[in-house]
Design an enzyme around this catalytic site. Structure first.
Site, mmCIF file in Angstrom:
data_model
loop_
_atom_site.group_PDB
_atom_site.id
_atom_site.type_symbol
_atom_site.label_atom_id
_atom_site.label_comp_id
_atom_site.label_asym_id
_atom_site.label_seq_id
_atom_site.Cartn_x
_atom_site.Cartn_y
_atom_site.Cartn_z
ATOM 1 N N PHE A 156 9.382 -1.258 -4.713
ATOM 2 C CA PHE A 156 8.885 -2.269 -3.789
ATOM 3 C C PHE A 156 7.512 -1.815 -3.287
ATOM 4 O O PHE A 156 7.417 -0.938 -2.433
ATOM 5 C CB PHE A 156 9.870 -2.442 -2.641
ATOM 6 C CG PHE A 156 9.579 -3.622 -1.749
ATOM 7 C CD1 PHE A 156 8.713 -4.626 -2.146
ATOM 8 C CD2 PHE A 156 10.174 -3.733 -0.509
ATOM 9 C CE1 PHE A 156 8.445 -5.711 -1.343
ATOM 10 C CE2 PHE A 156 9.923 -4.813 0.317
ATOM 11 C CZ PHE A 156 9.052 -5.795 -0.100
ATOM 12 N N GLU A 157 6.461 -2.390 -3.839
ATOM 13 C CA GLU A 157 5.090 -2.010 -3.510
ATOM 14 C C GLU A 157 4.557 -2.920 -2.403
ATOM 15 O O GLU A 157 4.744 -4.142 -2.438
ATOM 16 C CB GLU A 157 4.182 -2.123 -4.734
ATOM 17 C CG GLU A 157 4.536 -1.182 -5.869
ATOM 18 C CD GLU A 157 4.060 0.240 -5.629
ATOM 19 O OE1 GLU A 157 3.369 0.454 -4.601
ATOM 20 O OE2 GLU A 157 4.362 1.123 -6.451
ATOM 21 N N ASN A 158 3.844 -2.303 -1.442
ATOM 22 C CA ASN A 158 3.271 -3.035 -0.321
ATOM 23 C C ASN A 158 1.850 -2.532 -0.086
ATOM 24 O O ASN A 158 1.607 -1.321 -0.061
ATOM 25 C CB ASN A 158 4.101 -2.828 0.947
ATOM 26 C CG ASN A 158 5.541 -3.262 0.770
ATOM 27 O OD1 ASN A 158 5.897 -4.416 0.949
ATOM 28 N ND2 ASN A 158 6.399 -2.301 0.404
#
Length: 834
Positions: free
Chosen positions: A482-484
């Site tokens: 989960f990239e932010n």
């Protein structure tokens, strides 16, 4: 203390002469074997010391006014950081603490490889100089060079025990002057060319180290000054300025910091529904928290596991903020978390690299390795956290419940928005679409998550990453990174919005809601599969019952056949009786049907024969008279068309003149010509007799009649034809005109004349001369058609076929001798010419 030390350690043994050397222990220091984790790990930061720039005008080096914190080992690091207020806990009361302190002092006695004459700020500086500091947890500022009182060059410290990785900075700057001032800062040693700094990202600042804001001044990112003196590598520089108030201290960082002590303080206020335990000890000896969140009232054996890990890379602080929001949301009693806790068990590891977070690294742990690139072959001594995570997930996968999903939360320094990286499955696989469902659900909830930035690939450089390893080795299909973004996201109008802590907390809520929707979709799918399976089961049951019923009926029929008497036995039984027939039932039914048909046919034939006897005689006389006239005309060699005109008496002279234009000469007709009779029931043919001599004109009628055998069927309603008016001037005994017209059947197939064969083709038939339906001729008298008596011979010469032209009445038809003559054809149904 010395007495305690002597009692803990055994007495020294005499030296043993062996073929190994103690030189490694003399170089790297001795470490007890019992200290597998938590020992003093040496920390080196001098592998890539960057040079200080010289002033071009004076040709002298610029003044270095600050040196950052470079601890010699992890024991000294923890001892220094834990002294601060609200710091993380570290157990110094273990029996081996004295040994650790002794080894740490021994390491400190070695000369400093950096060769620094001072630490922190340089003494004896004037009041106009800014005061810098990074001697706190997660701080990173290695060196400061003063260009002038309003401009400073800053150097980030490299990651411990590595040669590079420059991205994270976290320091404070204080204005000691009694007036306001504007100061310009240049961070010289960035390594990435394209990142969010080129897209508008700005550093954050805080005046109390709690509430953080983005810098409002302009930020520039480009080539660094170090490229003039550094021969290896290429560096980039971040420049920004800030307005200080008098005697004001401000903290600066790449993004909003999240320290290990912040995590420990947050877990202290968690409710009892959040079960806290220690996964393992890190390499430096700190505890790695493991949280278990679920509904304690429902049994564990009915729940699947959802694993969440975060903060593998220390500089990606947004991952910790999202995990904190996720833990806080799951601990509440809202609908989606409550439903999920009844059906799932959440295993959360909020920080998988606490050592790197504490020291202020950008990407690696204290062993100098990337924690997200060692899952295939981790070392149990220097990678204890990775080994513990693998063991935990392997145990969960081997449990009866299994693992539903795995999430590894990260931050991204190059893209805007939030997105996911998933495992790769081929296009024909069922999991190809399933793995994309969860990201699609999140994207439908919020514009902060961009589905089209998601990737589902298996890059070779990331095969040892957590998502690909657990998907490949453990069989978890829903494995996601989960990239932010560290900066912000784009809305539908392509406007940039900066991430705040509220946005990051909302993202965690959307993740939980998407998992809940995904679970509902799975439940619905399982119900549909169960319903289909039940239908298949019922269908199989019905088919099985039908087969059994059919089998039983066949067995009963077989039993009846076995017990029933055979035909021979029946005959034997009837033979014993004098009054019984000797036939079987089937034979009797056949005989009855034959008797019925014979009775009906005999009765009908008897009635018809009585009524139509006279009519048959009259029709027979008509045929004989026609044949006589035909034979006379043939002897006198009269034209065939004239003969037909005279014999039938129903073809007009006008039509005969049109037909006489034909170039075909008349054919002689012999007495042995083929004679056909048309009937609604069947066609009767007069057999062609062998050639005999032509008889004289005065031959007897009986002899002529005997030369041809004619059979005329019986037809009803012959009396109606007698009532029709006769032709004027005709013999009353001769048949009427309408009777003759109805008797001649022109609907027979007639061969195409030779002059029209080139147009119609040799084997082409006139479609409008096809025979009409036989239903219309049921009650008509069948008589001889004299046209059918003509045997037309085909021309000997072959006619070359030509391509069929378009059938148009207005277009003239031609052959090699000129235009085709138009043929007048007789329609028997309408009694008219066409």
């Amino acid at each position: 203390m010395s007495i305690l030390m002597e009692s803990e350690f055994p007495a020294a043994l005499p030296l043993v002469q062996k073929n190994y050397s103690l030189e490694p222990d003399m170089i790297f220091g001795w470490k007890p074997k019992t200290l597998t984790n938590g020992g003093p790990i040496p920390l080196y930061f001098h592998y890539n010391n960057l040079p200080v720039l010289t002033d071009i005008q004076t040709n002298t080096k610029s003044e270095v006014i600050y040196h950052g914190y470079r601890p010699r080992d992890t024991f000294a690091m923890h001892k220094f950081f834990t002294q601060a207020k609200g710091a993380y806990p570290y157990d110094f009361s273990t029996p081996m603490t004295s040994a650790l302190e002794y080894l740490s002092k021994k390491i400190a006695q070695k000369p400093d490889p950096s060769g620094w004459a001072f630490e922190r700020m340089k003494p004896n500086l004037d009041e106009k100089c800014m005061v810098f500091d990074s001697f706190f947890e997660s701080g990173n500022l290695d060196k400061v060079v003063r260009i002038n009182d309003e401009e400073y060059d800053l150097y980030m410290r490299t990651d411990a025990n590595t040669y590079g990785n420059y991205k994270w900075f976290y320091f404070s700057a204080e204005n000691k002057a009694p007036e306001k001032r504007k100061t310009n800062f240049h961070v010289l040693n960035f390594k990435t060319n394209y990142n969010l700094m080129t897209q508008g990202m700005k550093p954050v600042y805080s005046k109390d180290n709690k509430s953080w804001h983005y810098i409002t001044s302009d930020v520039q990112y480009g080539n660094s000054k170090l490229n003039r003196v550094c021969k290896k590598g290429r560096f980039f520089m971040l420049s920004f300025d800030f307005h200080f108030d008098k005697e004001e201290k401000v903290y600066f960082a790449l993004s909003i910091p999240y320290r290990y002590s912040d995590l420990i303080n947050f877990l202290k206020i968690m409710p009892r529904t959040v079960t806290q335990e220690t996964l393992c000890k890190s390499l430096s000896g700190v505890d790695v928290p493991l949280l278990t969140i679920t509904d304690l009232d429902t049994p564990y054996n009915e729940k699947k596991y959802i694993v969440v890990i975060a903060r593998a890379h220390p500089s990606e602080t947004v991952g910790s903020w999202i995990v904190q929001g996720l833990i806080d949301y799951l601990s509440k009693n809202e609908r989606a978390p409550r439903k999920l806790k009844k059906r799932f068990i959440f295993k959360i590891i909020p920080m998988t690299n606490p050592d790197g977070v504490i020291i202020g690294n950008s990407r690696v742990n204290l062993s100098g390795d990337d924690p997200n690139r060692i899952y295939s072959e981790p070392n149990s001594v220097i990678h204890p956290i990775t080994c513990a995570i693998k063991k935990l997930i392997e145990g969960l996968c081997n449990s009866p419940q299994g693992v539903l999903a795995f999430f590894d939360i990260h931050g991204h320094f190059r893209k805007k928005g939030s997105f996911m990286y998933g495992p790769h499955f081929p296009l024909h696989s069922e999991k190809y679409c399933r793995v994309r469902v969860l990201p699609k659900l999140i994207s439908e909830q919020t514009p902060m998550f961009r589905y089209y930035s998601c990737k589902f690939r298996a890059e070779k450089s990331k095969r040892q990453a957590a998502r690909l390893f657990f998907s490949r080795e453990m069989g978890i299909s829903n494995c996601y990174t989960f990239e932010n973004s560290l900066y912000g996201y784009l809305d539908e109008q392509r406007n940039t919005h900066i991430y705040t802590l509220k946005h990051l907390e909302t993202l965690s809520h959307h993740l939980i809601n998407a998992i809940y929707q995904f679970h509902l979709m799975q439940v619905q799918e399982e119900q549909e599969k169960a319903a289909k399976a039940q239908k298949r089961k019922e269908k199989k049951k019905k088919l099985k019952k039908k087969k059994e019923d059919l089998k039983d009926s066949l067995l009963r029929a077989h039993d009846k056949l076995r017990t029933a008497p055979t035909a021979i036995e029946v005959k034997r039984i009837f033979r014993n009786r004098n009054d019984a027939p000797i036939h079987t039932m089937k034979e009797l039914i056949t005989i009855i049907k034959q008797d019925k048909n014979e009775d009906s046919s005999s009765a009908s034939s008897q009635s018809e024969s009585e009524e139509n006897a006279e009519e048959n005689i009259e029709a027979r006389n008509i045929v004989i008279s026609a044949i006589k006239e035909f034979d006379k005309l043939a002897d006198t060699r009269v034209n065939i068309r004239e003969m037909i005109y005279k014999s039938t008496g129903n073809i007009s002279q006008k039509v005969d003149n049109r037909k006489s234009r034909s170039k075909t000469p008349g054919k002689k007709v012999r007495s042995s010509s083929l004679l056909r009779l048309s009937s609604p029931l069947r066609s009767f043919e007069c057999k062609r007799l062998p050639s005999v001599r032509r008889k004289s004109k005065n031959s007897d009628d009986n002899n002529l009649e005997s030369s041809i055998r004619v059979c005329i069927p019986h037809i009803d309603n012959f009396e109606k034809s007698e009532q029709v008016s006769r032709c004027p001037g005709s013999d009353p005994s001769s048949p009427t005109r309408e009777r003759i017209d109805s008797s001649f059947d022109i609907n027979k197939r007639i061969r195409t004349p030779h002059f029209a064969q080139s147009y119609f083709g040799r084997n082409q038939r006139m479609r409008h001369l096809k025979s009409n339906s036989r239903e219309e001729h049921k009650n008509q008298v069948t008589m001889i058609n004299l046209v059918d008596m003509i045997e037309v011979e085909e021309p000997v010469a072959k006619v070359r076929k030509k391509q069929m032209p378009t059938k148009n009445e207005n277009v003239a038809k031609y052959h090699k001798f000129g235009p085709f003559p138009s043929l007048a054809l007789f329609n028997a149904k309408t009694a008219q010419y066409m």
